[in-house]
Design an enzyme around this catalytic site. Structure first.
Site, mmCIF file in Angstrom:
data_model
loop_
_atom_site.group_PDB
_atom_site.id
_atom_site.type_symbol
_atom_site.label_atom_id
_atom_site.label_comp_id
_atom_site.label_asym_id
_atom_site.label_seq_id
_atom_site.Cartn_x
_atom_site.Cartn_y
_atom_site.Cartn_z
ATOM 1 N N MET A 63 0.827 -1.196 0.000
ATOM 2 C CA MET A 63 0.000 0.000 0.000
ATOM 3 C C MET A 63 0.866 1.252 0.000
ATOM 4 O O MET A 63 1.832 1.355 0.752
ATOM 5 C CB MET A 63 -0.892 -0.011 1.253
ATOM 6 C CG MET A 63 -1.736 1.224 1.459
ATOM 7 S SD MET A 63 -2.742 1.122 2.969
ATOM 8 C CE MET A 63 -1.502 1.328 4.236
ATOM 9 N N SER A 92 3.677 -6.552 2.097
ATOM 10 C CA SER A 92 2.479 -6.060 2.765
ATOM 11 C C SER A 92 1.242 -6.587 2.025
ATOM 12 O O SER A 92 1.142 -7.799 1.796
ATOM 13 C CB SER A 92 2.505 -4.538 2.854
ATOM 14 O OG SER A 92 1.596 -4.073 3.818
ATOM 15 N N GLN A 93 0.308 -5.717 1.599
ATOM 16 C CA GLN A 93 -0.912 -6.232 0.974
ATOM 17 C C GLN A 93 -0.619 -7.007 -0.317
ATOM 18 O O GLN A 93 -1.420 -7.843 -0.737
ATOM 19 C CB GLN A 93 -1.912 -5.106 0.714
ATOM 20 C CG GLN A 93 -1.494 -4.086 -0.320
ATOM 21 C CD GLN A 93 -2.504 -2.942 -0.468
ATOM 22 O OE1 GLN A 93 -3.282 -2.660 0.459
ATOM 23 N NE2 GLN A 93 -2.514 -2.289 -1.614
ATOM 24 N N ASP A 137 6.072 -4.547 14.397
ATOM 25 C CA ASP A 137 5.223 -3.949 13.366
ATOM 26 C C ASP A 137 4.213 -2.982 13.986
ATOM 27 O O ASP A 137 3.441 -3.357 14.856
ATOM 28 C CB ASP A 137 4.485 -5.046 12.592
ATOM 29 C CG ASP A 137 4.029 -4.594 11.222
ATOM 30 O OD1 ASP A 137 3.465 -3.485 11.128
ATOM 31 O OD2 ASP A 137 4.241 -5.332 10.240
ATOM 32 N N HIS A 192 7.399 -2.492 10.249
ATOM 33 C CA HIS A 192 6.836 -3.034 9.017
ATOM 34 C C HIS A 192 7.774 -2.861 7.820
ATOM 35 O O HIS A 192 8.199 -1.742 7.506
ATOM 36 C CB HIS A 192 5.501 -2.341 8.738
ATOM 37 C CG HIS A 192 4.666 -2.997 7.696
ATOM 38 N ND1 HIS A 192 4.274 -4.318 7.764
ATOM 39 C CD2 HIS A 192 4.131 -2.521 6.536
ATOM 40 C CE1 HIS A 192 3.540 -4.621 6.711
ATOM 41 N NE2 HIS A 192 3.446 -3.553 5.944
#
Length: 310
Positions: free
Chosen positions: A45, A119-120, A237, A293
């Site tokens: 993202m 991530s996503q 995270d 993250h």
């Protein structure tokens, strides 16, 4: 290496992207019989395929570590700016279809490839594995991916930007409304443990790929065909909530305090995705690293992830 553009204010990296030089496409020709499999990357993202400070850096690092490897960093859209915007606003199912179309037409990938999602991008590439078996994905590496979704957005790219405030407002006021589901990517993997029935009914993306509404045997068969499914958790995270989702765990149903591991979940116990069988066969790999993250060193990457790219 710190995957730091995800921590930058939205306006800053958008200006950087707009000012960046055009991506140069280099043809590598046919792959030698004993060469490493190609690698497909999907960004997270707020990022794009080709930012030289993030995905471009990852691509270059892999190419240095594995001479001759073909690396494709997926661009969802017709430009870097469109790719970035689509990470917030394009229907995830349409994004996955767009990616599958790219992969099916790339001659370098037809004998198989490895995939790494950030991530996503981690759960989006799992959807590719489940829905698009040709060309075949061999190893899937999810780097901080939210495999069971999220229930909270504590920090997203551009903490002070209007876009993050708007995302939070939409998620808090109606993540499962038809409009928000269709037009906000993060709503499509929003997993509310207090409203399980509503999540299963309305979630356009996550509830489908996680077999929440029924068993799609093709999804299960395709996922189980992976050689390895590697999941990376970031122990400090501050972006993903709950962090257990990075190992396919989540909050226990009906409350929002206690978490459960993948092995304690219904998905695993009923083996709705084949994960239990994959686990017993040694196909699931759970890795952890210190840091926030998507922050890791090159040494950690080379030691822990590089072996799955050969």
């Amino acid at each position: 290496l710190s995957y730091w553009p995800l921590m930058m204010p939205l306006s800053a990296w958008l200006l950087l992207l707009v000012g960046a030089a055009p991506l140069v496409s280099v043809s590598v020709g046919s792959r030698a019989p004993n060469a490493s499999l190609p690698l497909v990357l999907w960004h997270g993202m707020g990022d794009s395929c080709c930012n030289p400070l993030s995905m471009g850096s990852i691509k270059k690092m892999v190419e240095e570590d594995v001479p001759g490897i073909y690396v494709l960093s997926l661009m969802i859209g017709k430009s870097v700016v469109q790719d970035t915007e689509n990470g917030f606003f394009m229907d995830v199912n349409e994004q996955v279809s767009f990616a599958c179309n790219q992969l099916s037409k790339d001659p370098e990938l037809q004998s198989g490839y490895n995939a790494m999602g950030f991530s996503q991008g981690g759960q989006f590439l799992r959807a590719v594995a489940q829905r698009c078996p040709s060309p075949p994905m061999r190893n899937l590496i999810s780097v901080g991916g939210q495999q069971q979704g999220v229930y909270g957005l504590p920090r997203c790219p551009g903490e002070s930007s209007h876009i993050c405030d708007w995302i939070r407002k939409m998620l808090n006021s109606g993540a499962y409304s038809d409009f928000v589901q269709k037009h906000l990517v993060q709503a499509q993997y929003w997993h509310d443990p207090l409203n399980g029935d509503l999540y299963k009914e309305k979630s356009l993306f996550l509830a489908d790929i996680n077999q929440e509404r029924g068993i799609n045997e093709t999804y299960k068969k395709n996922l189980m065909s992976l050689n390895k499914f590697v999941m990376v958790k970031f122990l400090q995270d501050s972006v993903v909530d709950p962090v257990d989702t990075e190992w396919f765990g989540f909050l226990k149903p009906g409350q929002a305090e206690e978490t459960e591991t993948l092995q304690d979940s219904v998905i695993y116990k009923e083996d709705r995705l084949g994960l239990a069988e994959m686990d017993k066969a040694g196909k699931l790999v759970f890795l952890a690293t210190e840091g926030d993250h998507l922050q890791f060193t090159r040494a950690w990457f080379d030691e822990n992830l590089l072996p799955y790219l050969h």
